[in-house]
Design an enzyme around this catalytic site. Structure first.
Site, mmCIF file in Angstrom:
data_model
loop_
_atom_site.group_PDB
_atom_site.id
_atom_site.type_symbol
_atom_site.label_atom_id
_atom_site.label_comp_id
_atom_site.label_asym_id
_atom_site.label_seq_id
_atom_site.Cartn_x
_atom_site.Cartn_y
_atom_site.Cartn_z
ATOM 1 C CG ASP A 1 30.174 -23.836 -46.086
ATOM 2 O OD1 ASP A 1 31.037 -23.874 -45.174
ATOM 3 O OD2 ASP A 1 29.177 -23.077 -46.049
ATOM 4 C CE LYS B 1 22.122 -15.802 -49.729
ATOM 5 N NZ LYS B 1 21.467 -15.216 -50.895
ATOM 6 C CG ASP C 1 26.870 -24.601 -43.773
ATOM 7 O OD1 ASP C 1 27.656 -23.666 -43.533
ATOM 8 O OD2 ASP C 1 25.996 -24.978 -42.954
ATOM 9 C CG ASN C 2 25.463 -21.595 -44.837
ATOM 10 O OD1 ASN C 2 26.515 -21.799 -45.423
ATOM 11 N ND2 ASN C 2 25.417 -21.233 -43.558
ATOM 12 C CD GLU D 1 27.836 -20.374 -39.664
ATOM 13 O OE1 GLU D 1 26.985 -21.278 -39.676
ATOM 14 O OE2 GLU D 1 28.253 -19.837 -40.696
HETATM 15 C C1 LIG Z 1 28.219 -13.863 -43.843
HETATM 16 C C2 LIG Z 1 26.969 -14.345 -43.168
HETATM 17 C C3 LIG Z 1 26.206 -13.491 -42.357
HETATM 18 C C4 LIG Z 1 25.136 -14.162 -41.779
HETATM 19 C C5 LIG Z 1 24.150 -13.642 -40.817
HETATM 20 O O1 LIG Z 1 22.977 -13.940 -40.980
HETATM 21 N N1 LIG Z 1 24.540 -12.883 -39.758
HETATM 22 C C6 LIG Z 1 23.585 -12.397 -38.751
HETATM 23 C C7 LIG Z 1 24.014 -12.867 -37.362
HETATM 24 N N2 LIG Z 1 25.404 -12.404 -37.067
HETATM 25 C C8 LIG Z 1 25.790 -12.838 -35.726
HETATM 26 C C9 LIG Z 1 26.322 -12.974 -38.069
HETATM 27 C C10 LIG Z 1 25.939 -12.498 -39.462
HETATM 28 S S1 LIG Z 1 25.063 -15.768 -42.323
HETATM 29 C C11 LIG Z 1 26.486 -15.647 -43.244
HETATM 30 C C12 LIG Z 1 27.084 -16.819 -43.903
HETATM 31 C C13 LIG Z 1 27.166 -18.021 -43.173
HETATM 32 C C14 LIG Z 1 27.759 -19.143 -43.754
HETATM 33 O O2 LIG Z 1 27.891 -20.337 -43.085
HETATM 34 C C15 LIG Z 1 28.286 -19.076 -45.061
HETATM 35 N N3 LIG Z 1 28.885 -20.179 -45.599
HETATM 36 C C16 LIG Z 1 29.407 -20.084 -46.819
HETATM 37 N N4 LIG Z 1 29.363 -18.951 -47.566
HETATM 38 C C17 LIG Z 1 28.765 -17.838 -47.108
HETATM 39 O O3 LIG Z 1 28.718 -16.813 -47.826
HETATM 40 C C18 LIG Z 1 28.192 -17.864 -45.778
HETATM 41 C C19 LIG Z 1 27.584 -16.737 -45.204
HETATM 42 MG MG LIG Z 2 28.504 -21.999 -44.393
#
Ligand SMILES: Cc1cc(C(=O)N2CCN(C)CC2)sc1-c1cc(O)c2nc[nH]c(=O)c2c1
Ligand SMILES: [Mg+2]
Length: 215
Positions: free
Chosen positions: A141, A144, A169-170, A199
């Site tokens: 996690d 990516k 994850d992701n 999340e």
């Molecule tokens: C930082 C980020 C922004 C995201 C997104 O689409 N966004 C639009 C919607 N708004 C609400 C939030 C922001 S998704 C995401 C993310 C999520 C994880 O679970 C991650 N896990 C590990 N390492 C990561 O770099 C990581 C990045």
């Molecule tokens: Mg994650």
């Protein structure tokens, strides 16, 4: 200087959770994520799926790539026996500092070996420096774009054995398409995708990939 988002979450936990109670720490982080500020913690919805995988696997040796604030490390460690060896690796020093305090507040510092380094440097040292033979379970996690690099490093460093469970994850958001392609087609894993919610979101989709090494 002003607090970072991660420091704001830590302060909220310290002021709203109960010291030594991991579930209250997880609940506080999730409440903050749902009600105040989004943050890239695994969260409660995907967290429940990881809980099930950890309970089913009951790992004695576990590795997490990407500690962030320590939310999933706490989630995992709260389900492990005292005898388990659980290492979590974080590259960012500031996030690692917040995680250390979050883990200490949860009372799990004796169950979690926190490493602040680049995973590419740590993985080749696990056998010699961290006395690991093979890993029973891995949670990926961190970032990516290095998922494939790191699972290949785990393979070449002989850290996986028949039945090792690798969870990532992701897979959908932000998305790890090269990783999904690799684990599903390389022939070395039995891989399944578990769709869930992104999340702290009611509508965005995400999911975990669970890949069992064939040995
Ligand atoms: C930082 C980020 C922004 C995201 C997104 O689409 N966004 C639009 C919607 N708004 C609400 C939030 C922001 S998704 C995401 C993310 C999520 C994880 O679970 C991650 N896990 C590990 N390492 C990561 O770099 C990581 C990045
Ligand atoms: Mg994650």
């Amino acid at each position: 200087s002003a607090m970072s988002k991660e420091q704001r979450v830590l302060q909220y936990v310290q002021q709203n959770a109960s010291r030594g109670d991991p579930d209250s720490v997880l609940a506080a982080v999730d409440k903050f994520g749902w009600e105040t500020e989004w943050a890239m913690n695994l969260g409660d919805v995907k967290g429940a799926i990881l809980d099930r995988f950890v309970k089913e696997t009951a790992p004695q040796t576990m590795l997490e790539l990407g500690t962030y604030m320590g939310y999933s490390a706490i989630r995992i460690a709260r389900l492990l026996p005292e005898t388990a060896k659980f290492m979590t690796v974080e590259f960012d020093q500031e996030n690692a500092a917040v995680a250390r305090e979050m883990i200490e507040f949860a009372g799990l510092q004796n169950r979690i070996i926190q490493i602040t380094s680049d995973t590419a440097d740590v993985i080749p040292q696990l056998k010699t420096k961290y006395d690991v033979e093979t890993l029973d379970m891995v949670f990926i996690d961190h970032w990516k774009d290095v998922y494939v690099r790191d699972i290949k490093l785990l393979e070449t460093n002989k850290l996986l054995r028949k039945g090792t469970v690798v969870v990532a994850d992701n897979i959908i958001k932000p998305g790890a398409p090269e990783y999904a392609e690799y684990v599903r087609t390389c022939g070395k894993y039995d891989s399944t995708f578990h769709e869930s919610r992104f999340e702290y979101s009611n509508d965005d989709i995400d999911g975990l990939e669970k890949s069992v090494f064939r040995g």
